[in-house]
Design an enzyme around this catalytic site. Structure first.
Site, PDB file in Angstrom:
ATOM      1  N   HIS A   4       0.845  -1.200   0.000  1.00  0.00           N
ATOM      2  CA  HIS A   4       0.000   0.000   0.000  1.00  0.00           C
ATOM      3  C   HIS A   4       0.883   1.253   0.000  1.00  0.00           C
ATOM      4  O   HIS A   4       1.457   1.614   1.018  1.00  0.00           O
ATOM      5  CB  HIS A   4      -0.915  -0.006   1.222  1.00  0.00           C
ATOM      6  CG  HIS A   4      -2.108   0.863   1.041  1.00  0.00           C
ATOM      7  ND1 HIS A   4      -2.011   2.161   0.573  1.00  0.00           N
ATOM      8  CD2 HIS A   4      -3.429   0.628   1.243  1.00  0.00           C
ATOM      9  CE1 HIS A   4      -3.234   2.680   0.505  1.00  0.00           C
ATOM     10  NE2 HIS A   4      -4.106   1.767   0.900  1.00  0.00           N
ATOM     11  N   ALA A   6      -0.356   4.299  -1.170  1.00  0.00           N
ATOM     12  CA  ALA A   6      -1.339   5.308  -1.613  1.00  0.00           C
ATOM     13  C   ALA A   6      -1.930   6.035  -0.408  1.00  0.00           C
ATOM     14  O   ALA A   6      -1.628   5.720   0.747  1.00  0.00           O
ATOM     15  CB  ALA A   6      -2.455   4.604  -2.387  1.00  0.00           C
ATOM     16  N   TYR A   9      -0.680   6.840   3.254  1.00  0.00           N
ATOM     17  CA  TYR A   9      -0.097   5.817   4.124  1.00  0.00           C
ATOM     18  C   TYR A   9       1.425   6.014   4.126  1.00  0.00           C
ATOM     19  O   TYR A   9       1.956   6.872   3.421  1.00  0.00           O
ATOM     20  CB  TYR A   9      -0.457   4.416   3.614  1.00  0.00           C
ATOM     21  CG  TYR A   9      -1.889   3.976   3.870  1.00  0.00           C
ATOM     22  CD1 TYR A   9      -2.963   4.864   3.808  1.00  0.00           C
ATOM     23  CD2 TYR A   9      -2.169   2.651   4.159  1.00  0.00           C
ATOM     24  CE1 TYR A   9      -4.267   4.432   4.024  1.00  0.00           C
ATOM     25  CE2 TYR A   9      -3.477   2.215   4.374  1.00  0.00           C
ATOM     26  CZ  TYR A   9      -4.527   3.114   4.309  1.00  0.00           C
ATOM     27  OH  TYR A   9      -5.818   2.685   4.508  1.00  0.00           O
ATOM     28  N   ARG A  56      -0.029  -0.276  -4.900  1.00  0.00           N
ATOM     29  CA  ARG A  56      -1.105   0.718  -5.122  1.00  0.00           C
ATOM     30  C   ARG A  56      -0.575   2.135  -4.910  1.00  0.00           C
ATOM     31  O   ARG A  56       0.074   2.416  -3.910  1.00  0.00           O
ATOM     32  CB  ARG A  56      -2.223   0.415  -4.114  1.00  0.00           C
ATOM     33  CG  ARG A  56      -3.240   1.501  -3.918  1.00  0.00           C
ATOM     34  CD  ARG A  56      -4.377   1.048  -3.005  1.00  0.00           C
ATOM     35  NE  ARG A  56      -5.608   1.141  -3.752  1.00  0.00           N
ATOM     36  CZ  ARG A  56      -6.777   1.551  -3.237  1.00  0.00           C
ATOM     37  NH1 ARG A  56      -6.889   1.827  -1.966  1.00  0.00           N
ATOM     38  NH2 ARG A  56      -7.835   1.650  -3.994  1.00  0.00           N
ATOM     39  N   GLY A 134     -13.965   5.904  -9.307  1.00  0.00           N
ATOM     40  CA  GLY A 134     -14.981   6.584 -10.101  1.00  0.00           C
ATOM     41  C   GLY A 134     -15.293   5.931 -11.436  1.00  0.00           C
ATOM     42  O   GLY A 134     -15.944   6.540 -12.274  1.00  0.00           O
ATOM     43  N   GLY A 155     -15.029   0.083  -6.121  1.00  0.00           N
ATOM     44  CA  GLY A 155     -15.248   0.128  -4.679  1.00  0.00           C
ATOM     45  C   GLY A 155     -16.690   0.402  -4.352  1.00  0.00           C
ATOM     46  O   GLY A 155     -17.492  -0.509  -4.141  1.00  0.00           O
ATOM     47  N   ARG A 156     -17.074   1.684  -4.377  1.00  0.00           N
ATOM     48  CA  ARG A 156     -18.425   2.078  -3.967  1.00  0.00           C
ATOM     49  C   ARG A 156     -19.535   1.419  -4.790  1.00  0.00           C
ATOM     50  O   ARG A 156     -20.554   1.018  -4.202  1.00  0.00           O
ATOM     51  CB  ARG A 156     -18.536   3.606  -3.964  1.00  0.00           C
ATOM     52  CG  ARG A 156     -17.779   4.216  -2.789  1.00  0.00           C
ATOM     53  CD  ARG A 156     -17.505   5.683  -2.990  1.00  0.00           C
ATOM     54  NE  ARG A 156     -16.545   5.903  -4.078  1.00  0.00           N
ATOM     55  CZ  ARG A 156     -16.007   7.081  -4.373  1.00  0.00           C
ATOM     56  NH1 ARG A 156     -16.341   8.139  -3.658  1.00  0.00           N
ATOM     57  NH2 ARG A 156     -15.138   7.202  -5.347  1.00  0.00           N
TER      58      ARG A 156
HETATM   59  C1  LIG Z   1     -16.000   2.849   2.966  1.00  0.00           C
HETATM   60  C2  LIG Z   1     -14.693   2.974   2.253  1.00  0.00           C
HETATM   61  C3  LIG Z   1     -13.517   2.698   2.924  1.00  0.00           C
HETATM   62  C4  LIG Z   1     -12.291   2.806   2.281  1.00  0.00           C
HETATM   63  N1  LIG Z   1     -11.134   2.534   2.977  1.00  0.00           N
HETATM   64  C5  LIG Z   1      -9.947   2.654   2.346  1.00  0.00           C
HETATM   65  C6  LIG Z   1      -8.740   2.407   3.060  1.00  0.00           C
HETATM   66  O1  LIG Z   1      -8.736   2.081   4.244  1.00  0.00           O
HETATM   67  N2  LIG Z   1      -7.569   2.528   2.386  1.00  0.00           N
HETATM   68  C7  LIG Z   1      -7.535   2.873   1.071  1.00  0.00           C
HETATM   69  O2  LIG Z   1      -6.447   2.976   0.506  1.00  0.00           O
HETATM   70  N3  LIG Z   1      -8.659   3.118   0.375  1.00  0.00           N
HETATM   71  C8  LIG Z   1      -9.846   3.015   0.984  1.00  0.00           C
HETATM   72  N4  LIG Z   1     -11.002   3.272   0.285  1.00  0.00           N
HETATM   73  C9  LIG Z   1     -10.924   3.611  -1.140  1.00  0.00           C
HETATM   74  C10 LIG Z   1     -11.253   2.399  -1.997  1.00  0.00           C
HETATM   75  O3  LIG Z   1     -10.264   1.400  -1.859  1.00  0.00           O
HETATM   76  C11 LIG Z   1     -11.308   2.793  -3.480  1.00  0.00           C
HETATM   77  O4  LIG Z   1     -10.041   3.234  -3.891  1.00  0.00           O
HETATM   78  C12 LIG Z   1     -12.336   3.894  -3.665  1.00  0.00           C
HETATM   79  O5  LIG Z   1     -13.589   3.486  -3.147  1.00  0.00           O
HETATM   80  C13 LIG Z   1     -12.435   4.368  -5.107  1.00  0.00           C
HETATM   81  O6  LIG Z   1     -13.078   3.473  -5.953  1.00  0.00           O
HETATM   82  P1  LIG Z   1     -14.649   3.683  -6.336  1.00  0.00           P
HETATM   83  O7  LIG Z   1     -14.778   5.056  -6.939  1.00  0.00           O
HETATM   84  O8  LIG Z   1     -14.929   2.565  -7.284  1.00  0.00           O
HETATM   85  O9  LIG Z   1     -15.393   3.587  -5.037  1.00  0.00           O
HETATM   86  C14 LIG Z   1     -12.235   3.194   0.916  1.00  0.00           C
HETATM   87  C15 LIG Z   1     -13.437   3.479   0.244  1.00  0.00           C
HETATM   88  C16 LIG Z   1     -14.647   3.382   0.902  1.00  0.00           C
HETATM   89  C17 LIG Z   1     -15.903   3.710   0.146  1.00  0.00           C
END
Ligand SMILES: Cc1cc2nc3c(=O)[nH]c(=O)nc-3n(C[C@H](O)[C@H](O)[C@H](O)COP(=O)(O)O)c2cc1C
Length: 201
Positions: A4, A6, A9, A56, A134, A155-156
């Site tokens: 990690h 990104a 961190y 990442r 996104g 993710g979302r």
């Molecule tokens: C609830 C939630 C928790 C997340 N926690 C982390 C995290 O702890 N570390 C991290 O690098 N990214 C985290 N992310 C980011 C996701 O890994 C991902 O990069 C992000 O949701 C963007 O992708 P999306 O637009 O498809 O959601 C989190 C995202 C969400 C929605």
């Protein structure tokens, strides 16, 4: 396994001068800021085969107050460095909807691919590129179709569409994205793991 590097961190904090204020061999010049990343990759590769190691990066990210001028130059170098080790995959959070620092131009997947290829002398076996943040089915297909990425991760959309692959495959309309309150502000799993499927399990 994924290293990690990104979202503010530890490795990201070493890479970017907005947080790296060190005056020793790990701070200052770009080469010095890359040193910790290099040492982490080499330590991991001493116990895990390169093809099983992913990494990442979030060159556009503002999370943790990250982002600096010359950000693209920093991440060109970081991605080229990682690619030289022929890791299995480099994931780059290329989208802007998880926060964008606006200190430099957006870092896109075309740029990632170029840097991965520069870092790989063996073009027969280049490191895979994965985009994130996104993306939609359309943007994912566009990036993969144009050769900028090998994978796109979600993710979302997965949260509000637990059967996301089936919905993509069957052309089923996606549920609205989860709201902020669905992830952070509730003390139960409601809204986080309880969105309904549209297809049978
Ligand atoms: C609830 C939630 C928790 C997340 N926690 C982390 C995290 O702890 N570390 C991290 O690098 N990214 C985290 N992310 C980011 C996701 O890994 C991902 O990069 C992000 O949701 C963007 O992708 P999306 O637009 O498809 O959601 C989190 C995202 C969400 C929605």
């Amino acid at each position: 396994m994924q290293i990690h590097s990104a979202n503010g961190y530890l490795i990201d904090q070493f890479l970017q001068p907005c947080t790296n204020l060190r005056t020793d061999d790990y701070g200052g010049s770009l080469d010095n800021r890359l040193r910790f990343l290099k040492e982490v990759i080499e330590a991991v590769l001493s116990v895990v085969p390169a093809e099983k190691v992913w990494i990442r990066f979030s060159p556009n990210g503002a999370f943790g107050e990250m982002g600096h001028e010359n950000s693209c130059q920093t991440f060109d170098a970081a991605i080229q460095l990682a690619a030289k080790y022929k890791l299995g995959c480099i994931e780059v959070m290329d989208g802007l909807t998880f926060g964008f620092h606006e200190k430099d131009v957006p870092y896109d997947l075309e740029r990632v691919r170029k840097n991965v290829l520069i870092g790989n002398t063996d073009k027969e076996n280049p490191t895979a590129v994965m985009g994130n943040v996104g993306h939609t089915l359309e943007s994912a297909n566009k990036e993969i179709g144009s050769g900028n990425a090998d994978f796109i991760s979600f993710g979302r959309p997965y949260m509000s569409n637990p059967d996301l692959p089936e919905r993509f495959a069957q052309g089923i309309e996606l549920a609205s994205p989860p709201q902020y309150e669905d992830w952070w502000t509730k003390e139960t799993e409601d809204g986080y793991t309880t969105f309904p499927r549209a297809t049978p399990e």
